[in-house]
Design a protein around this motif. Structure first.
Motif, PDB file in Angstrom:
ATOM      1  N   ASP A  89       0.721  -1.283   0.017  1.00  0.00           N
ATOM      2  CA  ASP A  89       0.226   0.205   0.141  1.00  0.00           C
ATOM      3  C   ASP A  89       0.815   1.299  -0.025  1.00  0.00           C
ATOM      4  OD1 ASP A  89      -2.092  -1.414  -0.256  1.00  0.00           O
ATOM      5  OD2 ASP A  89      -2.950  -1.202   2.078  1.00  0.00           O
ATOM      6  N   ALA A  90       2.043   1.102   0.559  1.00  0.00           N
ATOM      7  CA  ALA A  90       2.831   2.332   0.619  1.00  0.00           C
ATOM      8  C   ALA A  90       3.736   2.484  -0.477  1.00  0.00           C
ATOM      9  CB  ALA A  90       3.781   2.266   1.860  1.00  0.00           C
ATOM     10  N   GLY A  91       3.872   1.490  -1.362  1.00  0.00           N
ATOM     11  CA  GLY A  91       4.606   1.439  -2.471  1.00  0.00           C
ATOM     12  C   GLY A  91       6.011   0.854  -2.489  1.00  0.00           C
ATOM     13  N   ASN A  92       6.330   0.298  -1.350  1.00  0.00           N
ATOM     14  CA  ASN A  92       7.415  -0.343  -0.822  1.00  0.00           C
ATOM     15  C   ASN A  92       7.598  -1.560  -1.250  1.00  0.00           C
ATOM     16  OD1 ASN A  92       8.551   2.070   0.306  1.00  0.00           O
ATOM     17  ND2 ASN A  92       7.369   1.684   2.334  1.00  0.00           N
ATOM     18  N   LEU A  93       8.842  -2.234  -1.180  1.00  0.00           N
ATOM     19  CA  LEU A  93       9.079  -3.610  -1.456  1.00  0.00           C
ATOM     20  C   LEU A  93       8.829  -4.488  -0.387  1.00  0.00           C
ATOM     21  CD1 LEU A  93      12.319  -3.758  -3.594  1.00  0.00           C
ATOM     22  CD2 LEU A  93      10.041  -3.500  -4.114  1.00  0.00           C
ATOM     23  N   VAL A  94       7.988  -5.515  -0.618  1.00  0.00           N
ATOM     24  CA  VAL A  94       7.943  -6.745   0.526  1.00  0.00           C
ATOM     25  C   VAL A  94       9.386  -7.239   0.880  1.00  0.00           C
ATOM     26  CG1 VAL A  94       6.602  -8.796   1.173  1.00  0.00           C
ATOM     27  CG2 VAL A  94       5.645  -7.001  -0.310  1.00  0.00           C
ATOM     28  N   PRO A  95       9.661  -7.476   2.348  1.00  0.00           N
ATOM     29  CA  PRO A  95      10.994  -7.909   2.561  1.00  0.00           C
ATOM     30  C   PRO A  95      11.466  -9.090   1.674  1.00  0.00           C
ATOM     31  CG  PRO A  95       9.901  -7.382   4.625  1.00  0.00           C
ATOM     32  CD  PRO A  95       8.999  -7.196   3.481  1.00  0.00           C
ATOM     33  N   ASP A  96      12.645  -9.067   1.423  1.00  0.00           N
ATOM     34  CA  ASP A  96      13.297 -10.389   0.631  1.00  0.00           C
ATOM     35  C   ASP A  96      13.034 -11.650   1.176  1.00  0.00           C
ATOM     36  OD1 ASP A  96      14.425  -8.782  -1.469  1.00  0.00           O
ATOM     37  OD2 ASP A  96      16.353  -8.766  -0.541  1.00  0.00           O
ATOM     38  N   GLU A  97      12.931 -11.949   2.502  1.00  0.00           N
ATOM     39  CA  GLU A  97      12.774 -13.156   2.969  1.00  0.00           C
ATOM     40  C   GLU A  97      11.601 -13.717   2.945  1.00  0.00           C
ATOM     41  OE1 GLU A  97      14.016 -10.747   4.678  1.00  0.00           O
ATOM     42  OE2 GLU A  97      13.229 -10.098   6.506  1.00  0.00           O
ATOM     43  N   LEU A  98      10.613 -12.779   2.895  1.00  0.00           N
ATOM     44  CA  LEU A  98       9.017 -13.344   2.559  1.00  0.00           C
ATOM     45  C   LEU A  98       8.806 -13.730   1.030  1.00  0.00           C
ATOM     46  CD1 LEU A  98       6.814 -10.662   4.325  1.00  0.00           C
ATOM     47  CD2 LEU A  98       7.529 -12.962   5.261  1.00  0.00           C
ATOM     48  N   THR A  99       9.418 -12.768   0.260  1.00  0.00           N
ATOM     49  CA  THR A  99       9.527 -12.849  -1.027  1.00  0.00           C
ATOM     50  C   THR A  99      10.131 -14.196  -1.782  1.00  0.00           C
ATOM     51  OG1 THR A  99       9.419 -10.648  -1.246  1.00  0.00           O
ATOM     52  CG2 THR A  99       9.531 -11.762  -3.354  1.00  0.00           C
ATOM     53  N   CYS A 100      11.384 -14.361  -1.407  1.00  0.00           N
ATOM     54  CA  CYS A 100      12.279 -15.338  -2.019  1.00  0.00           C
ATOM     55  C   CYS A 100      11.747 -16.656  -1.795  1.00  0.00           C
ATOM     56  CB  CYS A 100      13.700 -15.294  -1.489  1.00  0.00           C
ATOM     57  SG  CYS A 100      14.505 -13.869  -2.092  1.00  0.00           S
ATOM     58  N   ASP A 101      11.317 -17.144  -0.452  1.00  0.00           N
ATOM     59  CA  ASP A 101      10.719 -18.306  -0.078  1.00  0.00           C
ATOM     60  C   ASP A 101       9.745 -18.569  -0.995  1.00  0.00           C
ATOM     61  OD1 ASP A 101      12.859 -18.697   1.553  1.00  0.00           O
ATOM     62  OD2 ASP A 101      11.550 -18.351   3.495  1.00  0.00           O
ATOM     63  N   LEU A 102       8.712 -17.663  -1.251  1.00  0.00           N
ATOM     64  CA  LEU A 102       7.507 -17.870  -1.916  1.00  0.00           C
ATOM     65  C   LEU A 102       7.729 -18.317  -3.364  1.00  0.00           C
ATOM     66  CD1 LEU A 102       4.505 -16.278  -1.524  1.00  0.00           C
ATOM     67  CD2 LEU A 102       5.577 -14.811  -3.561  1.00  0.00           C
ATOM     68  N   LEU A 103       8.719 -17.466  -3.948  1.00  0.00           N
ATOM     69  CA  LEU A 103       9.088 -17.698  -5.339  1.00  0.00           C
ATOM     70  C   LEU A 103       9.859 -19.088  -5.510  1.00  0.00           C
ATOM     71  CD1 LEU A 103      11.397 -17.169  -7.923  1.00  0.00           C
ATOM     72  CD2 LEU A 103       8.888 -16.440  -8.135  1.00  0.00           C
ATOM     73  N   MET A 104      10.635 -19.405  -4.806  1.00  0.00           N
ATOM     74  CA  MET A 104      11.607 -20.777  -4.783  1.00  0.00           C
ATOM     75  C   MET A 104      10.322 -21.812  -4.556  1.00  0.00           C
ATOM     76  SD  MET A 104      14.165 -19.301  -5.446  1.00  0.00           S
ATOM     77  CE  MET A 104      14.696 -17.726  -5.297  1.00  0.00           C
ATOM     78  N   ASP A 105       9.408 -21.885  -3.943  1.00  0.00           N
ATOM     79  CA  ASP A 105       8.425 -22.658  -3.810  1.00  0.00           C
ATOM     80  C   ASP A 105       7.589 -22.949  -5.410  1.00  0.00           C
ATOM     81  OD1 ASP A 105       8.778 -23.397  -1.440  1.00  0.00           O
ATOM     82  OD2 ASP A 105       7.057 -22.488  -0.253  1.00  0.00           O
ATOM     83  N   ARG A 106       7.440 -21.542  -5.607  1.00  0.00           N
ATOM     84  CA  ARG A 106       6.558 -21.549  -6.739  1.00  0.00           C
ATOM     85  C   ARG A 106       7.231 -22.264  -7.970  1.00  0.00           C
ATOM     86  NH1 ARG A 106       4.036 -22.838 -10.467  1.00  0.00           N
ATOM     87  NH2 ARG A 106       2.636 -21.787 -11.544  1.00  0.00           N
ATOM     88  N   ILE A 107       8.578 -21.832  -8.268  1.00  0.00           N
ATOM     89  CA  ILE A 107       9.327 -22.421  -9.350  1.00  0.00           C
ATOM     90  C   ILE A 107       9.589 -23.688  -9.229  1.00  0.00           C
ATOM     91  CG2 ILE A 107      10.107 -20.157 -10.171  1.00  0.00           C
ATOM     92  CD1 ILE A 107      12.952 -20.790  -9.295  1.00  0.00           C
ATOM     93  N   GLY A 108       9.400 -24.393  -7.999  1.00  0.00           N
ATOM     94  CA  GLY A 108       9.762 -25.965  -7.860  1.00  0.00           C
ATOM     95  C   GLY A 108       8.619 -26.584  -8.194  1.00  0.00           C
ATOM     96  N   GLN A 109       7.497 -26.247  -8.594  1.00  0.00           N
ATOM     97  CA  GLN A 109       6.345 -26.911  -8.823  1.00  0.00           C
ATOM     98  C   GLN A 109       6.497 -27.575 -10.018  1.00  0.00           C
ATOM     99  OE1 GLN A 109       2.830 -24.554  -8.050  1.00  0.00           O
ATOM    100  NE2 GLN A 109       3.448 -24.179  -5.940  1.00  0.00           N
TER     101      GLN A 109
END
Ligand code: AP5
Ligand code: ZN
Length: 216
Positions: free
Chosen positions: A54-74
């Motif tokens: 909502d503030a236009g800032n980035l979501v912290p890397d630790e939340l984002t990376c785990d999520l993405l790595m899970d997704r590309i492992g599918q």
């Protein structure tokens, strides 16, 4: 084929990524879409991500990376994927590189959709999205057939919460500070390709197809 879309907020990454995904039969993975779905469903991840987005800032890397790595492992990512909105920081790019190297893989193309800041503001103010099916429209460049209504599913279109003028200005600043360095990063990796994102959508897609060719 493993593709990354780079570019400022509103450059047209999502618009092009959807077309690439359908033309080449690979999944379109947008971290922004994943976060928005989590916000809509009020998940713990969504609750954490909302204040940053909502503030236009980035979501912290630790939340984002785990999520993405899970997704590309599918399973559906076995033949490749098109990433839209990830990586957005150098640590994210390094994490992705490490995960792919461990699988004996690497990024084939990082496509930089180049659009100057002054065009971005115009793009964002005219963007309308469908909260039900995720389709994206633009009041001038891509209007729906019936004003305010999604062509695909008939839902009422809305403006994204982070498309207000003040938030867009912050998103652009965050982009220049944290994400633009990825252009040099992927140049050094030898996979960077730049397209002129100020052209009409079909012309931009033709440029991308010329880069990707018929490879799979
Ligand atoms: P995200 O959803 O990724 O937003 P963004 O990068 O700011 O990109 P946009 O979706 O705004 O734009 P786009 O380039 O896809 O353009 P579009 O095709 O829609 O991220 C949102 C937030 O989530 C971030 O701010 C952050 O908080 C968080 N987040 C997400 N990923 C993260 C990560 N990896 N790390 C940390 N935080 C993360 O096009 C825009 C408009 O222009 C549309 O109306 C479209 O119809 C129109 N248009 C498109 N192409 C053209 C054209 N060629 N000519 C004319 N109009 C066009
Ligand atoms: Zn819809």
């Amino acid at each position: 084929m493993k593709i990354i879309m780079l570019g400022a907020p509103g450059a047209g990454k999502g618009t092009q990524a959807k077309q690439i995904a359908s033309a080449y039969g690979i999944p379109h993975i947008s971290t922004g879409d994943i976060f928005r779905a989590n916000i809509k469903n009020q998940t713990p991840l969504g609750k954490k991500a909302k204040e940053y987005m909502d503030a236009g800032n980035l979501v912290p890397d630790e939340l984002t990376c785990d999520l993405l790595m899970d997704r590309i492992g599918q399973d559906d990512c076995e033949d490749g994927f098109v990433l839209d909105g990830f990586p957005r920081t150098i640590p994210q790019a390094r994490a992705l590189g490490k995960a792919l190297t461990a699988r004996g893989e690497s990024i084939d193309f990082a496509i930089n959709v180049e659009v100057p800041d002054e065009n971005i503001i115009r793009r964002m103010s005219g963007r309308r999205v469908c909260p039900s099916c995720g389709a994206t429209y633009h009041l001038v460049a891509l209007p729906p057939e019936k004003e305010g209504v999604c062509d695909a599913c008939g839902s009422e279109l809305i403006q994204r919460a982070d498309d207000s003028e003040a938030t867009v200005a912050n998103r652009l600043q965050v982009y220049h500070e944290q994400t633009q360095p990825l252009i040099d990063y992927y140049e050094r990796e030898g996979v960077l390709k730049t397209v002129d994102g100020t052209q009409p959508m079909d012309v931009v897609f033709a440029q991308i197809k010329a880069i990707l060719g018929n490879e799979l």
